[in-house]
Design a protein around this motif. Structure first.
Motif, PDB file in Angstrom:
ATOM      1  N   ALA A  20       0.822  -1.212   0.000  1.00 19.28           N
ATOM      2  CA  ALA A  20       0.000   0.000   0.000  1.00 19.28           C
ATOM      3  C   ALA A  20       0.854   1.259   0.000  1.00 19.28           C
ATOM      4  CB  ALA A  20      -0.931  -0.011   1.214  1.00 19.28           C
ATOM      5  N   GLN A  21       1.936   1.269   0.778  1.00 22.73           N
ATOM      6  CA  GLN A  21       2.785   2.452   0.819  1.00 22.73           C
ATOM      7  C   GLN A  21       3.478   2.688  -0.520  1.00 22.73           C
ATOM      8  OE1 GLN A  21       2.967   4.924   2.618  1.00 22.73           O
ATOM      9  NE2 GLN A  21       4.860   5.902   1.943  1.00 22.73           N
TER      10      GLN A  21
ATOM     11  N   ILE B  41      -4.998  -0.254  -3.192  1.00 27.36           N
ATOM     12  CA  ILE B  41      -5.853   0.897  -3.500  1.00 27.36           C
ATOM     13  C   ILE B  41      -6.876   1.119  -2.392  1.00 27.36           C
ATOM     14  CG2 ILE B  41      -7.611   1.777  -5.098  1.00 27.36           C
ATOM     15  CD1 ILE B  41      -6.056   0.331  -7.339  1.00 27.36           C
ATOM     16  N   PHE B  42      -7.479   0.039  -1.921  1.00 28.87           N
ATOM     17  CA  PHE B  42      -8.463   0.165  -0.844  1.00 28.87           C
ATOM     18  C   PHE B  42      -7.833   0.767   0.407  1.00 28.87           C
ATOM     19  CE2 PHE B  42     -10.277  -1.554   3.069  1.00 28.87           C
ATOM     20  CZ  PHE B  42     -11.598  -1.168   2.950  1.00 28.87           C
ATOM     21  N   ILE B  43      -6.675   0.253   0.789  1.00 32.54           N
ATOM     22  CA  ILE B  43      -6.005   0.734   2.001  1.00 32.54           C
ATOM     23  C   ILE B  43      -5.704   2.221   1.904  1.00 32.54           C
ATOM     24  CG2 ILE B  43      -3.835   0.604   3.288  1.00 32.54           C
ATOM     25  CD1 ILE B  43      -3.866  -2.420   2.767  1.00 32.54           C
ATOM     26  N   VAL B  44      -5.146   2.643   0.775  1.00 32.77           N
ATOM     27  CA  VAL B  44      -4.753   4.038   0.616  1.00 32.77           C
ATOM     28  C   VAL B  44      -5.973   4.947   0.531  1.00 32.77           C
ATOM     29  CG1 VAL B  44      -3.550   5.681  -0.873  1.00 32.77           C
ATOM     30  CG2 VAL B  44      -2.567   3.429  -0.453  1.00 32.77           C
ATOM     31  N   MET B  45      -6.987   4.540  -0.213  1.00 32.83           N
ATOM     32  CA  MET B  45      -8.174   5.377  -0.361  1.00 32.83           C
ATOM     33  C   MET B  45      -8.926   5.520   0.958  1.00 32.83           C
ATOM     34  SD  MET B  45      -8.191   6.465  -3.445  1.00 32.83           S
ATOM     35  CE  MET B  45      -9.857   7.112  -3.558  1.00 32.83           C
ATOM     36  N   ILE B  46      -9.040   4.440   1.713  1.00 33.12           N
ATOM     37  CA  ILE B  46      -9.751   4.503   2.984  1.00 33.12           C
ATOM     38  C   ILE B  46      -8.956   5.296   4.019  1.00 33.12           C
ATOM     39  CG2 ILE B  46     -10.540   3.125   4.954  1.00 33.12           C
ATOM     40  CD1 ILE B  46     -12.446   3.014   2.627  1.00 33.12           C
ATOM     41  N   GLY B  47      -7.664   5.005   4.112  1.00 36.17           N
ATOM     42  CA  GLY B  47      -6.848   5.672   5.123  1.00 36.17           C
ATOM     43  C   GLY B  47      -6.564   7.114   4.798  1.00 36.17           C
ATOM     44  N   GLY B  48      -6.233   7.407   3.549  1.00 37.04           N
ATOM     45  CA  GLY B  48      -5.910   8.779   3.151  1.00 37.04           C
ATOM     46  C   GLY B  48      -4.730   8.799   2.205  1.00 37.04           C
TER      47      GLY B  48
ATOM     48  N   GLY C 240      -1.682  10.039  -0.071  1.00 36.73           N
ATOM     49  CA  GLY C 240      -0.672  11.060   0.121  1.00 36.73           C
ATOM     50  C   GLY C 240      -0.239  11.242   1.561  1.00 36.73           C
ATOM     51  N   THR C 241      -0.523  10.262   2.425  1.00 35.49           N
ATOM     52  CA  THR C 241      -0.109  10.340   3.827  1.00 35.49           C
ATOM     53  C   THR C 241       0.380   8.969   4.275  1.00 35.49           C
ATOM     54  OG1 THR C 241      -2.322   9.789   4.694  1.00 35.49           O
ATOM     55  CG2 THR C 241      -1.826  12.115   4.342  1.00 35.49           C
ATOM     56  N   ILE C 242       1.412   8.959   5.094  1.00 42.05           N
ATOM     57  CA  ILE C 242       1.893   7.702   5.668  1.00 42.05           C
ATOM     58  C   ILE C 242       0.930   7.211   6.737  1.00 42.05           C
ATOM     59  CG2 ILE C 242       3.795   6.618   6.920  1.00 42.05           C
ATOM     60  CD1 ILE C 242       5.678   8.616   5.638  1.00 42.05           C
ATOM     61  N   GLU C 243       0.377   8.151   7.504  1.00 41.91           N
ATOM     62  CA  GLU C 243      -0.567   7.772   8.559  1.00 41.91           C
ATOM     63  C   GLU C 243      -1.781   7.056   7.986  1.00 41.91           C
ATOM     64  OE1 GLU C 243       1.497  11.649   9.753  1.00 41.91           O
ATOM     65  OE2 GLU C 243       0.594  10.781   7.955  1.00 41.91           O
ATOM     66  N   GLY C 244      -2.266   7.539   6.837  1.00 37.73           N
ATOM     67  CA  GLY C 244      -3.432   6.928   6.213  1.00 37.73           C
ATOM     68  C   GLY C 244      -3.187   5.489   5.807  1.00 37.73           C
ATOM     69  N   VAL C 245      -1.977   5.195   5.354  1.00 40.24           N
ATOM     70  CA  VAL C 245      -1.641   3.812   4.968  1.00 40.24           C
ATOM     71  C   VAL C 245      -1.725   2.890   6.174  1.00 40.24           C
ATOM     72  CG1 VAL C 245       0.249   2.325   4.189  1.00 40.24           C
ATOM     73  CG2 VAL C 245      -0.246   4.454   2.981  1.00 40.24           C
ATOM     74  N   LEU C 246      -1.191   3.324   7.303  1.00 44.33           N
ATOM     75  CA  LEU C 246      -1.220   2.481   8.504  1.00 44.33           C
ATOM     76  C   LEU C 246      -2.648   2.257   8.981  1.00 44.33           C
ATOM     77  CD1 LEU C 246       1.812   4.042  10.423  1.00 44.33           C
ATOM     78  CD2 LEU C 246       1.770   1.973   9.023  1.00 44.33           C
ATOM     79  N   ILE C 247      -3.456   3.319   8.966  1.00 40.02           N
ATOM     80  CA  ILE C 247      -4.857   3.180   9.393  1.00 40.02           C
ATOM     81  C   ILE C 247      -5.624   2.279   8.436  1.00 40.02           C
ATOM     82  CG2 ILE C 247      -7.019   4.449   9.709  1.00 40.02           C
ATOM     83  CD1 ILE C 247      -5.348   6.833  10.646  1.00 40.02           C
ATOM     84  N   GLY C 248      -5.484   2.515   7.142  1.00 37.75           N
ATOM     85  CA  GLY C 248      -6.188   1.710   6.160  1.00 37.75           C
ATOM     86  C   GLY C 248      -5.783   0.254   6.195  1.00 37.75           C
TER      87      GLY C 248
END
Length: 347
Positions: free
Chosen positions: A65-66, A266-273, A275-283
């Motif tokens: 995802a990252q 794609i799902f992980i990045v879109m859900i988490g956010g 353009g952000t590293i934090e979003g990848v971890l959350i997603g």
């Protein structure tokens, strides 16, 4: 008149400019990040084999995802064919270890050369495409790799390969290797991305993301930077694929070049956010938990994930982390530079 002017100059000193790059939340997150790396490295001494395998799978999702996030969120390259590099690196490990007798753990870093070499001609072929054409082109390339692997006799064609040499290692040795590889994947993908984005190349990448034309007019070589990110993302995805299939002990074309790898990223990045590293971890955490608890529902489960992605894309384009950031400005991985003006009065 002259004495008044001199006195005023003596009192009012020019403001001092200071650049702040770190925040309190960033220091806390960095400390926790170090603890996570240590915890991952020591899993054989406190976690069961099943837990280690689950954590390894989660780490592979985070890396994939990252890498997609760096491509789409920063370089503006939307790819749906990153499974091509996951598959070729996975096959490279099996060929090096099973066919040539190289230590399978040593075969992983050697295998990363393959996606790097493959990415160069792929980018030269695809870089003239733009937008949806580029995305479709990456998917076509991945399908070509799948078809080639399905017909190559020295990789056992469609039947796939097994990593029988892993029988030479005990269960504890495998767990140690998988734990160290988990720590390395997170350290390289998350820590490496963070350091890169804080560098001058990261500034250029962010500028290119916001406006490629303006970035180019300021001297940034947009084409070269995109090429660098594309190759780096290929190697990162290859790292995830090599580790994942080594742990699975088996590989075949449908699993190695499965489009689900790109779908999950794609799902992980879109859900988490994006353009952000934090979003990848959350997603990644959201997807992993959902997959564990609801994956047994099959097609219905994937429909729900697809609908969630579409809703986020339409009504919350910045993802979960973007919504959090609107009300709580405490980045875990701060990459912005804040100019602080400090006025000092001299007597």
């Amino acid at each position: 008149m002259t004495s008044i002017s001199t006195s005023a100059d003596a009192v009012a000193a020019p403001p001092a400019i200071r650049v702040r790059r770190q925040t309190v939340s960033g220091v806390i997150a960095l400390s926790l990040f170090v603890l996570v790396i240590v915890a991952l490295s020591t899993m054989p001494w406190w976690a069961k084999t099943g837990t280690i395998r689950m954590v390894l799978e989660l780490c592979c999702y985070i890396v994939a995802a990252q890498m997609w996030n760096m491509l789409a969120g920063y370089a503006g390259l939307v790819s749906v064919g990153q499974q091509a590099f996951i598959g070729v690196a996975g096959y490279a490990v099996f060929v090096l270890a099973q066919t040539f007798g190289i230590n399978p753990f040593l075969a992983i870093p050697l295998a990363l050369v393959v996606p790097a070499l493959v990415a160069v001609p792929c980018y030269l072929l695809l870089h003239r495409l733009d937008g949806p054409y580029f995305a479709i082109g990456t998917w076509v390339v991945a399908e070509v790799f799948r078809l080639v692997a399905s017909n190559l006799g020295w990789v056992n064609a469609g039947a796939g390969m097994s990593l029988a040499v892993m029988r030479e290692y005990s269960g504890f040795e495998r767990n140690v290797a998988m734990s160290v590889l988990c720590a390395l994947m997170i350290l390289v993908s998350i820590g490496g991305s963070y350091l890169f984005l804080r560098s001058r190349y990261g500034l250029a990448l962010i500028a290119m993301r916001d406006n490629p034309v303006a970035a180019s007019s300021q001297g940034i070589n947009v084409g070269r930077l995109r090429f660098m990110i594309y190759v780096a993302a290929a190697v990162g995805c290859g790292f995830a694929g090599a580790v994942y299939f080594m742990a699975q002990l088996r590989i075949n074309p449908p699993s190695a070049f499965d489009p689900m790898w790109s779908n999950v990223a794609i799902f992980i990045v879109m859900i988490g956010g994006i353009g952000t590293i934090e979003g990848v971890l959350i997603g990644a955490l959201i997807y992993f938990v959902a997959d564990r608890f609801f994956g047994e529902y099959g097609a219905s489960y994937f429909v729900v994930l697809g609908v969630m992605t579409v809703l986020v894309a339409l009504y919350a384009r910045t993802g979960i982390w973007g919504m959090i950031s609107k009300y709580w400005d405490a980045p875990w991985f701060p990459i912005r530079r804040h100019l602080l003006v400090e006025r000092k009065d001299r007597a």
